[in-house]
Design an enzyme around this catalytic site. Sequence first.
Site: not given
Length: 573
Positions: A35, A260, A270
Amino acid sequence: MPETEPKRNFITEIIDEHNQTDRFQGRVHTRFPPEPNGYLHIGHAKSICLNFGIAQQYGGLCNLRFDDTNPAKEEQEYIHAIINDVRWLGYDWGDRLFFASDYFDQLYDMAVELIRIGRAYVDQLSPDEIRAYRGTLTEPGIESPWRERPVEENLALFAKMRAGGFQEGEAVLRAKIDMSSGNINLRDPVMYRILATPHPRTGDAWRIYPMYDFAHGQSDSLEGITHSICTLEYEAHRPLYDWYLDNIEIYHPQQIEFARLNLSHTVLSKRKLIRLVQEGYVAGWDDPRMPTISGLRRRGYTPEAIREFCDEIGLGKVKGIVALHKLEYHIRHDLNKRANRVMAVLNPLRVVIENYPEDMTEELEAINNPEDASAGARKVPFGKVLYIEREDFMEAPPRKFFRLAPGREVRLRYAYFITCREVIKDAAGEVVELRCTYDPETRGGSAPDGRRPKATLHWVSAAHAIEAEARLYDTLFTVENPDADRDQDFTAFINPQSLQVVAAALVEPSLATAQPGDRFQFERLAYFVVDADSTSERLVFNRTVTLRDQWKKQQQKQPRRRKQRRSARSQSG
RNA sequence: AGCGAGGUAGCUCAAUUGGCAGAGCAGGUGCCUUUGGAGCACAAGGUUAAAGGUUCGAGUCCUUUCCUCGCUGCCA
């Protein structure tokens, strides 16, 4: 890319099985779907290496696709940065650069189709009501009063949503699945919401935007993706991924989830990275202390080292924290082979060679890289006045200190053996100069009589050295996991010493022509890269990573050892 | 509590699908060296979360228990 052992992991196992059962006719087609709401970090690198790597390994393809379904968070700046970073890492998506927003028309048609077959409806509950109706982890939800309205009415209302007939929050399109499902994602998930924000790519063309779940699987399907690899938090979304594809009745890729990356001594979300930037803890997304790809690049990391790291940490479904020293191992390993050695003194101590002629200068030959003969050699000037590292001298050396001390002889790398004859101090008692003598017979660093000093020091010639700025970086956080503390914000663990600037380091003159991005090993110290702030008037070096320092380790170890021995003695006695 | 995922060496992962539990990194010891770096050698590290079961044989299959993580956005 060199052919190495084919990597085996649980994902290749799944692919092999698909190939055996011919599910995708032997095709392997992946995608990396960021994104554009921030910069890529080392965690994304793992996903990039995985997706592009798997495709390479199977002779398949990997697309780059921007998941741009929420204009409220996304910016053009991030799109450019992401493209740049993926390319820098060494991957190529050919002409397959896509955007979820490319599919807005098709997604809209699919939504209309689901309405037509009675599997979607326009809900006019408020956001708060929807939340309340959803139920909890243990209690089933309640069906919306709008759930059973007729198809024609839903069609008209959805068209009205698109046309701007509702304000944000007044209506959503929902899938009609199961309000009592144990999987909350299946309790009539929202497919479309109204957003007045203009989109970076489609501008004002749309007022309704698909949710991730309604966009992702269909985008995969439209691109012919075979294996849609994502992180573990999407596990519970897979039934929904499957539901949309099955009910729309289009080509159905396989979603696969992996753990992850978490890295010690940093944060990788983020949300937190954006705070570090916005609240000024770092100078920007590409601050060399940031775990972003751009930060690592500016720090001096190479794409090869990052790829090796991602390869080595492997792949699994177990969440864990990878130690930062693993990343450091790989950059040292890579730079060891490719970085030319130079001499630089960060904390200078003046040395005068008493028996060296006043205005003589010699050009001594130095090897550029002992690991790479093709790197050749260079000339380093030597003179009567030199600088050595202050830490390389001790007036009263402890037992295992082999460097310079009063009366002791050491080797100056590629130059001569010198012996310390006298220590000059200032009024405050601080050592300001060493008076030494040199042995002219030891030119180049070896003695005809075969004697070998225990230490070799780096040095620069006072008359020729260039002054430069050196930025010494340490970890951004003082603790292994800044997220672990539930009571304290992660910013409480920021390392106040994460950047130390040496304003007047002295580097050998061969560095005069160094360009931003050039990487060097400052012998016996660390790897450095020339920063973008560097100019021909003033060189600026970023410390990428120190060399492994056994002396430092020894020092830390000694006291502990003595204590252990003592306690062992008292126990036995 | 519901649904889902997971638990193998300090860390990250293996174990040819039921057949001698291994590797890399970290840590340790030593060797070597014109970087106290690099390199090399060696040793150590495990009740496979636990218990029970099936089996000639279980990390792997079954049952139970324990622990960890994710999920109640009109974020992705």
